[in-house]
Design a protein around this motif. Structure first.
Motif, PDB file in Angstrom:
ATOM      1  N   UNK A 124       0.835  -1.210   0.000  1.00 27.90           N
ATOM      2  CA  UNK A 124       0.000   0.000   0.000  1.00 27.90           C
ATOM      3  C   UNK A 124       0.867   1.257   0.000  1.00 27.90           C
ATOM      4  N   UNK A 125       1.957   1.226   0.786  1.00 31.72           N
ATOM      5  CA  UNK A 125       2.839   2.402   0.882  1.00 31.72           C
ATOM      6  C   UNK A 125       3.606   2.600  -0.425  1.00 31.72           C
ATOM      7  N   UNK A 126       4.192   1.512  -0.927  1.00 28.90           N
ATOM      8  CA  UNK A 126       5.070   1.650  -2.097  1.00 28.90           C
ATOM      9  C   UNK A 126       4.285   1.926  -3.376  1.00 28.90           C
ATOM     10  N   UNK A 127       3.021   1.498  -3.412  1.00 32.83           N
ATOM     11  CA  UNK A 127       2.179   1.784  -4.587  1.00 32.83           C
ATOM     12  C   UNK A 127       1.366   3.066  -4.396  1.00 32.83           C
ATOM     13  N   UNK A 128       1.683   3.811  -3.326  1.00 34.20           N
ATOM     14  CA  UNK A 128       1.000   5.081  -3.060  1.00 34.20           C
ATOM     15  C   UNK A 128      -0.515   4.931  -2.975  1.00 34.20           C
ATOM     16  N   UNK A 129      -0.979   3.809  -2.459  1.00 36.30           N
ATOM     17  CA  UNK A 129      -2.421   3.602  -2.341  1.00 36.30           C
ATOM     18  C   UNK A 129      -2.960   4.112  -1.012  1.00 36.30           C
ATOM     19  N   UNK A 130      -2.068   4.510  -0.111  1.00 34.63           N
ATOM     20  CA  UNK A 130      -2.481   5.222   1.107  1.00 34.63           C
ATOM     21  C   UNK A 130      -1.564   6.431   1.263  1.00 34.63           C
ATOM     22  N   UNK A 131      -2.098   7.496   1.856  1.00 32.14           N
ATOM     23  CA  UNK A 131      -1.292   8.687   2.080  1.00 32.14           C
ATOM     24  C   UNK A 131      -0.590   8.550   3.422  1.00 32.14           C
ATOM     25  N   UNK A 132       0.436   7.677   3.459  1.00 32.85           N
ATOM     26  CA  UNK A 132       1.092   7.366   4.731  1.00 32.85           C
ATOM     27  C   UNK A 132       1.839   8.576   5.286  1.00 32.85           C
TER      28      UNK A 132
END
Ligand SMILES: [Zn+2]
Ligand SMILES: [Zn+2]
Length: 348
Positions: A302-310
């Motif tokens: 999720x983080x590496x694919x930018x699917x969440x604004x971590x």
């Protein structure tokens, strides 16, 4: 090596600490780069314990980390020296009834970084972990973002146990780092209706940026009135992420009959009270969350694919020598802090 150890209640000092060494063929020697300060670290810092787990000084906390591989044991195939990794803090035995049942997170012989009586934490220059705990990250992923995979993995696991999906109406009680991670992870599963209860205005603002549909201050507003104005039948799902008795009461009040109450927050008290009458009449289900199970890779994806604004999570960063300031800031909820990162290594 240098380590930042708890030496007394509310005291952290940089002291000399024994160098770790590779002992098992699957071991990996890691140089710690970035460490996130977690609410559980703060319980050990301020209270010296969580429930039955009591600190004996000096002790190292810290379990949210990203690191560089320095050296590998002869059987290691997953990483090599120079690799950058996110570190899973739980080491399970692989052999007990829980591990065999697919529940390594409740392993009978679990050893968790920075958990008193188990193993030392990662607020130090180097640690040794089995290769199974090392998750390689891409060159574009910063160590800070990689270290945030650990709290996000707990949000993902909570979202899974809550069966988060489109169409549900949910609340998150407490928008600290774990509340925010639960919101981000549930949104990634398609859930898009979130009522967020949180007393700190900066945290409510971050929850709104993370996708909360409505936020309220539980100490200044009538939550039941706020929720029922929009959703008269009340909520399908509540995530408790604060550990406060008032929030447990709020959660029970806000759920519709047959609702699911997912409990993630760590209470300071040993006992929390529920109205059995309320739970029973509306046949509510309580679901506890023990950290996470197999959610590190999904969190990194999720983080590496930018699917969440971590990036919303990280509000502060400190050099290793100022770790104590970071802990005080988080303990006192200063400066609108959400997650403070400690930069231990040269590349963080
Ligand atoms: Zn944590
Ligand atoms: Zn086990």
């Amino acid at each position: 090596m240098k380590a930042c150890a708890l030496t007394a209640p509310r005291r952290l000092d940089i002291i000399d600490w024994p160098d770790p060494a590779i002992r098992e063929p699957q071991d990996v020697l890691l140089r710690i780069e970035s460490v996130g300060v977690c609410g559980s670290d703060i319980h050990y810092y301020v209270e010296g314990r969580i429930g039955s787990q009591v600190v004996e000084y000096p002790y190292l906390v810290g379990h949210e980390s990203a690191a560089t591989v320095i050296e590998t044991g002869p059987a290691v195939t997953r990483v090599k020296p120079g690799d950058r990794v996110a570190v899973e803090p739980a080491i399970h035995c692989g052999d007990c009834d829980q591990c065999r049942a697919g529940r390594p997170h409740t392993c009978r012989r679990l050893r968790f970084l920075g958990c008193p009586g188990q193993i030392d934490g990662c607020l130090c220059e180097r640690i040794v972990m089995p290769e199974a705990c090392c998750y390689p990250i891409g060159p574009a992923t910063t160590f800070d973002r990689a270290a945030l995979a650990e709290p996000l993995s707990i949000g993902i696991y909570a979202a899974r146990l809550g069966q988060a999906r489109p169409g549900l109406r949910a609340a998150i009680l407490g928008a600290g780092p774990i509340g925010l991670c639960t919101l981000l992870a549930s949104r990634a599963e398609g859930l898009d209706s979130f009522f967020v209860s949180e007393p700190i205005p900066e945290r409510r603002a971050l929850a709104e940026r993370a996708g909360a549909s409505c936020t309220a201050d539980p100490y200044g507003e009538d939550l039941l009135a706020a929720v029922s104005a929009d959703t008269p039948e009340l909520l399908d799902l509540v995530f408790e992420c604060s550990g406060k008795q008032e929030a447990f009461d709020d959660g029970v009040r806000l759920l519709k009959p047959g609702g699911l109450f997912v409990l993630i927050g760590i209470p300071t008290e040993d006992r929390i009270h529920f109205s059995m009458d309320e739970l029973r009449r509306r046949e509510l289900t309580l679901q506890n969350v023990r950290r996470q199970n197999a959610c590190m890779r999904p969190a990194l994806d999720l983080i590496e694919q930018d699917r969440v604004d971590i990036g919303l999570l990280q509000t502060h960063s400190f050099p290793f020598g100022r770790t104590r300031e970071a802990f005080d800031l988080v303990a006192d909820y200063g400066e609108g802090v959400m997650k403070a990162m400690i930069h231990v290594g040269p590349d963080a």
